[in-house]
Structures are given as structure tokens and as C-alpha cells.
Design an enzyme around this catalytic site. Structure first.
Site, PDB file in Angstrom:
ATOM      1  CE1 TYR B  32      -0.587   0.369   0.489  1.00  0.00           C
ATOM      2  CE2 TYR B  32      -2.439   1.790   1.016  1.00  0.00           C
ATOM      3  CZ  TYR B  32      -1.737   0.603   1.200  1.00  0.00           C
ATOM      4  OH  TYR B  32      -2.199  -0.320   2.108  1.00  0.00           O
ATOM      5  NE  ARG B  51       1.581   5.525   6.841  1.00  0.00           N
ATOM      6  CZ  ARG B  51       0.322   5.250   7.179  1.00  0.00           C
ATOM      7  NH1 ARG B  51       0.072   4.456   8.203  1.00  0.00           N
ATOM      8  NH2 ARG B  51      -0.687   5.749   6.502  1.00  0.00           N
ATOM      9  NE  ARG B 103       7.215  -9.615 -15.199  1.00  0.00           N
ATOM     10  CZ  ARG B 103       7.919 -10.608 -14.679  1.00  0.00           C
ATOM     11  NH1 ARG B 103       8.904 -11.154 -15.363  1.00  0.00           N
ATOM     12  NH2 ARG B 103       7.638 -11.074 -13.472  1.00  0.00           N
ATOM     13  CG  HIS B 105      12.734  -9.831 -11.434  1.00  0.00           C
ATOM     14  ND1 HIS B 105      12.285 -10.446 -12.576  1.00  0.00           N
ATOM     15  CD2 HIS B 105      12.013 -10.365 -10.411  1.00  0.00           C
ATOM     16  CE1 HIS B 105      11.337 -11.314 -12.260  1.00  0.00           C
ATOM     17  NE2 HIS B 105      11.156 -11.291 -10.957  1.00  0.00           N
ATOM     18  CE  LYS B 150      -1.130   3.234   3.966  1.00  0.00           C
ATOM     19  NZ  LYS B 150      -1.877   2.261   4.762  1.00  0.00           N
ATOM     20  CD  GLU B 182      -0.260  -4.631  10.089  1.00  0.00           C
ATOM     21  OE1 GLU B 182      -0.588  -3.459  10.268  1.00  0.00           O
ATOM     22  OE2 GLU B 182       0.654  -4.967   9.308  1.00  0.00           O
ATOM     23  CG  LEU B 206       1.445   0.005   7.149  1.00  0.00           C
ATOM     24  CD1 LEU B 206       0.674   1.215   7.582  1.00  0.00           C
ATOM     25  CD2 LEU B 206       2.867   0.418   6.767  1.00  0.00           C
TER      26      LEU B 206
END
Lengths: 290, 290
Positions: B32, B51, B103, B105, B150, B182, B206
Site C-alpha cells: 500500500y 517506493r 486458498r 500459499h 510497505k 521506527e 520503512l
């Protein structure tokens, strides 16, 4: 067409949708379980409920359904999906639901958890294939330090798993600070001099229901097994190597990082353990039938 | 009612839904960005795109939209949501989408990424409130080792953030192996003897767009700033402590773990930096207007 369960409703999977504000979708803010169902009987359900509650407690979330309601929903799913056969793998996921105030890291004022479950066919365990063994690679364990929570924030797991897959391997065995933790979707056991070893429970591993049963069976049948840290040297000089999970039961790994593990066979202890494991499933199932 | 953007469509947020099979929902398998928009101008868009591409590359995913298409969609969202005012914070998320085989992996054979974006009001920066400062606590950094991505697999972040919130604090400053990484939603700077320090870029942090701009401005204006590891002692004996993020700009922290930071003021270097920061925003905006 598969029927799934979403927030109290049974519906075709094509129609099962969640809000983009669901915190499962925005933050990976949820937990899950995978529960085998053999011939209409949920496998080790009490143990799965204990683990689910541990995960929920760790992320500070209450299940919107009682355990009885969950078990009923799962059995209804099995019955509504006869196309998946006699043995199925049930998946359930509980997220912190949508926050009507938008995307905020802090918990919503009003929490409406999302409960989702589906089922799929669990193929019969193939002894011949298992006996031949599979290959694995080792990779650094870059995951969260709270892997004891069975959480849906699984990005590192799926990236590591895909790396193993791309290398033609079944699994990636993960090393953190020189010690084996687990694999991306399974726990790890080694055999050395007819003694079984597995890493002890810790925040860094997800205590598998199959892992715990292997330990329990070894104890019950006086097979030497120790929960102790396994360093890289122990891993690489093992006579035998197994991975365990609900879908794989106990699976021998006979190649690690392109080198043969021990003499490259599944080994006598695997033959013993897989027999005990299967007997356990059959007994649990017939106990429930009584 | 907010209008959001989902897979090419603009629609009311109430109608924006994704399949339960979306890998964002099942695995946190997505990335994101959060991009401020000041007076109709997207802030440091090239840097956000760099980024975003780094995150996408790291998870081996291709964006379904070109950067131009993304910028256009975001600006359309701003225009469709005038109720959010002149300054907005745009959120976009790209996931690996639904796997029609269920589903698993491993990556799906056919990948149809999900692109989702929304916008919300970005309240005006409140200098008086910022100058008074906020409080923070320290917590162990239990997150993934690949925090430079991110990614939406954010469970540890939100749990640590909530712990800070429960303690009446704005943020949790995270320590890994004795060093500051951070905070849960921001980067960390300290000031000691009129010199600014921030942890260097690493897989554990990040690299914030605001962080990078603070470094750039300090360099441009010959303000002493070093990217160097900050251990717990340096943190606890700092004269001043700041957190930085797109929504908070540069925010002083004047209490850490219930103890006053330095003399408890924002400090002269903060006054200087926040002025340079605001001037930069105004200049970037007017450059784009030309």
C-alpha cells in the site's frame, strides 16, 4: 459450486464478499484455523478450539460465534459440500471486521468481527508417495516474532513458501539465529540415532495440532522424543527429517538444499509413527461414532 | 458518502466489496501507499511511485495500473470527494487478488491483482498542538524482518499501536536488539547537542517519504544530521525526540515512557525544520501550478 459460510449465511463462494474496510483486507488483522474432517468427524476439535482462543486472546478479539456454533457451522459446510468427498479440510477465519470510520490503526470503537469459513477436499494420504519423500530448502526466518499466533498476516510465509516452490521443493525450513523454528506451513522433526527431536514451543513457532499429536503418541508408546532446540548442524546431520501438518500428516523430507538427508529413506521410525498416527485418527473417529 | 476506487470503478464505499478469496483478505498479500494531496497536488508523487515499485518488486507483483493511471485515479477520487476538503490523504492498496482455485500459499496460476483506493480529509497541521508535543512509549519490535516493504500484513503494527494508545500515548517507539527501528506508523529522529540523528535505512524500517524529506532538507540547509544507529541510551538521553509521517509531518515527542524528554520542549531545531518542511510543501505545490 462451493458453499461457504460468511457472517451467519451459507452462500455460493462467488457471492461471498467482504467490505474493503474489513480489517482483514486492510491490515491482515485476524486469525484462522484449518481443521480436518475425517468421515464426518472434526479432528481434534477441542485442541483446535484451545489454539483458536489463544490466537484470539493474543490479538484481543472475541469470536462472534460460540465454539458450539462454530462446530455446527463447520459440519453444515461439510454437508452442503458433498462434492468434496468423505475427508475435507475446513478453513475458518475471524477478522476484526470493518471500521465504519475508515482505515485507522487503532481498534474501532464498535467491533463487528467477520467470521468466514470454507471447506475443500482433503486428498487421501498417499503412503507410497510419502515414503519416497520430498525435498526442502532452508531459508532465513524473516517472520514476525509472535508466530505462535495463527494470524492471517502471512506475507513472509507465502513469499518463503513460493521461494521453496520455485526451487522445486515442498517446503522451506526456516532458521532464526542459527536454529530451526518451523517450515512455512508445517512443523519440523528430525531423527538422529533413533531419537526424535523437535524445536520446543516458543513465540517463534506455531504449535501445530499434528506436531502436538506426534509428541503425545511418542510419549504414549515410549518412543524417545525430545523437544529441544535444533541448530543448523543438527539439522544437516540428521538421519531423517519430517515435516508435519494437518494436510500432510507426517511427511519425510529426503533432500535438503540439494543434499540427501541421511541414507535418503523415510526410515523405520516414520513407518512406526505414521501407523500410530493413522490408528489415532481411526480411533478418534470411531469413538465419536459411539 | 465517500466514493472509492476499486478495480477500475468509482463507487460508494458501502458497495465496495472484494471476494473472500482475495489474497489480501486471506494472507495480507499486498502492498500500500498513503499519499497526501495538498490543494489538488499529490505530494512527492515520484518518490511514492519509487517506493510502491520497490514494495511490488519485493512481493513479486505487477501493478494492474500504470503510474499515470494511478495518478489519474487518485486525482479523480479527490474531485469526487469534495466533502473531504482541500487537503486529503489518499490510500491505495494492491493485493495479489483472488485465487479461483481457493486458498493456497503458492501464487495463483493466473494473477488478477486487486487495486483499491480511498481518500479522507487531512486535517490542517496544528502548530500549537504540535509544539506542545505528545507522549510515546517504547516496545520491543516484534515485526517482520522485511519492514522495508510497505505491506498490508500489519498485525504486529496495529497491536503495538493499540498498546501505545491504551497507555494514552501517540506512538510506540520500537526497539530491536537494543536499537531504535521506527515507530508503528512513523519514523523516529532524535536531537542531541543540536545534531539530528535518525536510524539508517535498513530492511527493518520503512523509509518514510517524510523521513527522506527531512534528511534532504537538513542536507540542503547545512543542518547537522546523521543517519546512524540509535541505541536505547541515546534514545533515553536525547534532548529532543520527533516522529515523522505524512499525516503528522514532524511531531515532537516530549514524554517517553512517562519521563520528560530533555527539557520537555519542541526545541529550536524543530521550529526550523517544520518551517522548512512547510515551505517545501508550498513550493512543490506552486511549482506544479506553473
Amino acid at each position: 459450486m462451493s458453499i461457504v459460510f460468511l457472517n451467519g449465511e451459507y452462500l455460493p463462494i462467488e457471492e461471498a464478499k467482504v467490505s474493503v474496510l474489513d480489517r482483514g483486507f486492510l491490515f491482515g488483522d485476524g486469525v484462522y484455523e484449518v481443521i480436518p474432517c475425517y468421515g464426518g468427524h472434526l479432528f481434534r476439535m477441542p485442541q483446535h478450539f484451545v489454539r483458536l482462543q489463544r490466537s484470539l486472546d493474543a490479538i484481543r478479539l472475541h469470536s462472534p460465534l460460540s465454539n458450539d456454533d462454530i462446530a455446527e457451522a463447520l459440519m453444515t459446510l461439510v454437508n452442503k459440500n458433498p462434492q468434496h468427498g468423505d475427508n475435507q479440510a475446513l478453513y475458518l477465519q475471524i477478522t476484526r471486521g470493518p471500521d465504519q470510520n475508515g482505515r485507522n490503526h487503532g481498534f474501532p470503537e464498535t467491533i463487528n468481527p467477520t467470521f468466514y469459513a470454507h471447506t475443500k477436499a482433503l486428498p487421501p494420504y498417499n503412503y507410497e508417495e510419502a515414503r519416497r519423500g520430498k525435498s526442502a530448502i532452508t531459508l532465513p526466518d524473516i517472520r514476525r516474532k509472535d508466530c505462535y499466533i495463527k494470524a492471517i498476516s502471512l506475507l513472509p510465509n507465502i513469499l518463503l513458501h513460493q521461494q521453496a516452490h520455485d526451487a522445486g521443493s515442498e517446503e522451506a525450513i526456516l532458521l532464526r539465529d542459527g536454529y530451526v523454528t518451523e517450515a512455512t506451513t508445517s512443523n519440523v522433526f528430525i531423527v538422529k540415532d533413533e531419537h526424535i527431536y523437535t524445536p520446543p514451543a516458543s513465540p517463534y513457532i506455531l504449535g501445530g495440532i499434528t506436531r502436538d499429536l506426534v509428541i503425545e503418541l511418542a510419549n504414549n508408546y515410549q518412543i524417545p522424543l525430545s523437544e529441544q532446540p535444533i541448530d543448523e548442524t543438527m539439522l544437516r546431520t540428521a538421519d531423517h527429517l519430517w515435516i508435519t501438518s494437518c494436510s500432510r500428516h507426517i511427511h519425510p523430507i529426503v533432500q535438503l538444499d540439494n543434499k540427501q538427508v541421511g541414507n535418503g529413506t523415510a526410515g523405520i521410525l516414520w513407518e512406526t509413527m505414521i501407523k500410530l498416527f493413522d490408528d489415532y485418527i481411526a480411533t478418534e473417529r470411531s469413538d465419536q461414532d459411539e
